[in-house]
Scaffold this motif. Structure first.
Motif, mmCIF file in Angstrom:
data_model
loop_
_atom_site.group_PDB
_atom_site.id
_atom_site.type_symbol
_atom_site.label_atom_id
_atom_site.label_comp_id
_atom_site.label_asym_id
_atom_site.label_seq_id
_atom_site.Cartn_x
_atom_site.Cartn_y
_atom_site.Cartn_z
ATOM 1 N N ILE A 17 -2.890 15.920 1.767
ATOM 2 C CA ILE A 17 -3.294 16.640 0.854
ATOM 3 C C ILE A 17 -4.563 15.065 0.880
ATOM 4 O O ILE A 17 -3.944 13.879 1.273
ATOM 5 C CB ILE A 17 -3.144 16.880 0.340
ATOM 6 N N PHE A 18 -5.883 14.860 0.402
ATOM 7 C CA PHE A 18 -6.209 14.728 -0.222
ATOM 8 C C PHE A 18 -5.971 13.478 -1.570
ATOM 9 O O PHE A 18 -5.876 14.615 -1.799
ATOM 10 C CB PHE A 18 -7.822 14.377 -0.429
ATOM 11 N N MET A 19 -5.787 11.563 -1.817
ATOM 12 C CA MET A 19 -5.837 12.441 -3.054
ATOM 13 C C MET A 19 -6.383 10.762 -3.654
ATOM 14 O O MET A 19 -5.891 9.507 -2.757
ATOM 15 C CB MET A 19 -4.136 11.238 -3.005
ATOM 16 N N PRO A 20 -7.441 11.224 -4.203
ATOM 17 C CA PRO A 20 -8.054 9.918 -5.262
ATOM 18 C C PRO A 20 -7.341 9.626 -6.064
ATOM 19 O O PRO A 20 -5.996 9.781 -6.510
ATOM 20 C CB PRO A 20 -9.199 10.715 -6.143
ATOM 21 N N TYR A 89 -0.838 7.988 4.359
ATOM 22 C CA TYR A 89 0.480 7.114 3.960
ATOM 23 C C TYR A 89 1.938 7.971 3.710
ATOM 24 O O TYR A 89 1.757 9.745 3.398
ATOM 25 C CB TYR A 89 0.814 6.755 3.086
ATOM 26 N N GLN A 90 2.644 8.048 4.401
ATOM 27 C CA GLN A 90 4.014 9.548 4.171
ATOM 28 C C GLN A 90 4.873 8.817 3.295
ATOM 29 O O GLN A 90 5.728 7.531 3.665
ATOM 30 C CB GLN A 90 4.257 9.258 6.000
ATOM 31 N N TYR A 91 4.784 9.265 1.986
ATOM 32 C CA TYR A 91 6.337 8.754 1.756
ATOM 33 C C TYR A 91 8.036 9.426 1.666
ATOM 34 O O TYR A 91 8.193 10.444 2.492
ATOM 35 C CB TYR A 91 6.201 10.181 0.118
ATOM 36 N N PRO A 92 8.243 8.175 1.154
ATOM 37 C CA PRO A 92 10.235 8.842 2.074
ATOM 38 C C PRO A 92 10.386 9.860 1.452
ATOM 39 O O PRO A 92 11.107 10.719 2.159
ATOM 40 C CB PRO A 92 10.740 7.733 0.963
ATOM 41 N N ASN A 93 9.782 11.140 0.703
ATOM 42 C CA ASN A 93 10.421 12.421 0.865
ATOM 43 C C ASN A 93 9.473 13.470 1.245
ATOM 44 O O ASN A 93 9.357 14.966 1.114
ATOM 45 C CB ASN A 93 10.297 12.766 -0.807
ATOM 46 N N GLY A 94 8.981 12.813 2.110
ATOM 47 C CA GLY A 94 8.004 13.615 3.359
ATOM 48 C C GLY A 94 6.692 13.887 2.940
ATOM 49 O O GLY A 94 5.812 14.457 3.678
ATOM 50 N N HIS A 95 5.974 13.873 1.551
ATOM 51 C CA HIS A 95 4.569 14.397 1.816
ATOM 52 C C HIS A 95 4.320 13.435 1.981
ATOM 53 O O HIS A 95 4.333 11.865 2.019
ATOM 54 C CB HIS A 95 4.491 13.702 -0.043
ATOM 55 N N GLN A 96 2.788 14.416 2.753
ATOM 56 C CA GLN A 96 1.477 12.904 3.579
ATOM 57 C C GLN A 96 0.333 13.029 2.463
ATOM 58 O O GLN A 96 -0.170 14.112 1.573
ATOM 59 C CB GLN A 96 1.706 13.666 4.443
ATOM 60 N N VAL A 97 -0.122 11.618 2.492
ATOM 61 C CA VAL A 97 -1.340 12.085 1.370
ATOM 62 C C VAL A 97 -2.384 11.020 2.439
ATOM 63 O O VAL A 97 -1.770 9.888 2.927
ATOM 64 C CB VAL A 97 -1.288 10.825 -0.088
ATOM 65 N N GLU A 98 -3.732 11.175 2.232
ATOM 66 C CA GLU A 98 -4.558 10.839 3.019
ATOM 67 C C GLU A 98 -5.010 9.652 1.400
ATOM 68 O O GLU A 98 -6.424 10.872 0.857
ATOM 69 C CB GLU A 98 -5.433 11.099 3.618
ATOM 70 N N TYR A 99 -5.430 8.975 1.095
ATOM 71 C CA TYR A 99 -5.884 8.322 -0.237
ATOM 72 C C TYR A 99 -7.410 7.563 0.259
ATOM 73 O O TYR A 99 -7.944 7.897 1.245
ATOM 74 C CB TYR A 99 -5.157 6.512 -0.959
ATOM 75 N N ASN A 100 -8.206 8.111 -0.936
ATOM 76 C CA ASN A 100 -9.176 7.852 -1.195
ATOM 77 C C ASN A 100 -9.612 6.758 -2.330
ATOM 78 O O ASN A 100 -9.342 7.332 -3.950
ATOM 79 C CB ASN A 100 -10.258 8.649 -1.903
ATOM 80 N N ILE A 101 -9.938 5.663 -2.365
ATOM 81 C CA ILE A 101 -8.908 4.575 -2.931
ATOM 82 C C ILE A 101 -10.251 3.730 -3.476
ATOM 83 O O ILE A 101 -10.817 3.101 -2.895
ATOM 84 C CB ILE A 101 -8.075 3.494 -2.302
ATOM 85 N N PHE A 102 -10.102 3.279 -4.378
ATOM 86 C CA PHE A 102 -11.638 3.389 -6.376
ATOM 87 C C PHE A 102 -10.425 1.170 -6.160
ATOM 88 O O PHE A 102 -9.074 1.403 -6.634
ATOM 89 C CB PHE A 102 -11.951 3.225 -7.091
ATOM 90 N N MET A 103 -10.785 0.342 -5.546
ATOM 91 C CA MET A 103 -10.127 -0.431 -5.918
ATOM 92 C C MET A 103 -10.812 -1.535 -6.198
ATOM 93 O O MET A 103 -12.113 -1.824 -6.606
ATOM 94 C CB MET A 103 -9.500 -1.947 -4.480
ATOM 95 N N PHE A 104 -10.622 -1.888 -7.705
ATOM 96 C CA PHE A 104 -10.600 -3.112 -9.365
ATOM 97 C C PHE A 104 -10.181 -4.511 -9.228
ATOM 98 O O PHE A 104 -9.495 -4.485 -9.158
ATOM 99 C CB PHE A 104 -10.669 -2.297 -10.438
ATOM 100 N N ASP A 105 -10.954 -4.853 -9.663
ATOM 101 C CA ASP A 105 -10.481 -6.037 -10.422
ATOM 102 C C ASP A 105 -10.299 -6.225 -11.379
ATOM 103 O O ASP A 105 -11.028 -6.273 -12.242
ATOM 104 C CB ASP A 105 -11.606 -7.326 -9.401
#
Length: 165
Positions: A17-20, A89-105
């Motif tokens: 899944i996509f994960m903002p 990324y795949q979490y240890p529980n098997g959940h798969q995500v594709e992150y859309n990441i906003f990185m902040f300072d």
């Protein structure tokens, strides 16, 4: 995991899944970067997490940093926007995500290193030059104080020639 993502996972299981999401670069006075170890075999990471429904990205990074570190921060600058297959990324529980990441300072306003949630086993500051490998492939130059002058857009310029030939 929020109620929203729990309900979504009930429907899609472990599928991708996509994960903002947001990630925060938090520095001490020496300029070292705060990293989180979840203690479950995953690599080190920035304080980070999903944006919840009805939440702005800047609000999400404040909440996530608070929950995972015990620090109250203020986002000072958007450093980069990331996504695509390198941020799957795949979490240890098997959940798969594709992150859309906003990185902040982020700038620390108050608090002490004391995680509020149960997602953090260890917090440690690292010099940008001596950081361990992270769970996601953020460009290294963004961690130095001098290397984040401009907003970083993650993309492949050759994509233009593939799409617009």
């Amino acid at each position: 995991m929020s109620e929203y993502y729990q309900k979504l996972r009930e429907k899609v299981g472990n599928e991708l899944i996509f994960m903002p999401s947001v990630a925060g670069i938090v520095r001490n006075k020496a300029g070292d970067v705060l990293l989180q170890n979840k203690g479950n075999g995953e690599k080190w990471s920035l304080p980070a997490g999903a944006i919840e429904l009805g939440e702005a990205p800047a609000e999400a990074v404040v909440r996530e940093v608070w929950e995972e570190t015990g620090l109250l921060v203020v986002p000072k600058k958007l450093l980069g926007v990331f996504g695509e297959k390198d941020y799957r990324y795949q979490y240890p529980n098997g959940h798969q995500v594709e992150y859309n990441i906003f990185m902040f300072d982020c700038e620390i306003q108050s608090g002490e290193l004391n995680p509020i949630d149960n997602e953090t086993a260890e917090l440690r500051y690292f010099s940008p030059d001596l950081m361990p490998e992270l769970a996601l492939p953020y460009p290294k130059h963004l961690f130095s104080l001098e290397g984040n002058a401009e907003l970083y857009f993650q993309w492949d310029e050759q994509w233009l020639t593939r799409i617009f030939k």
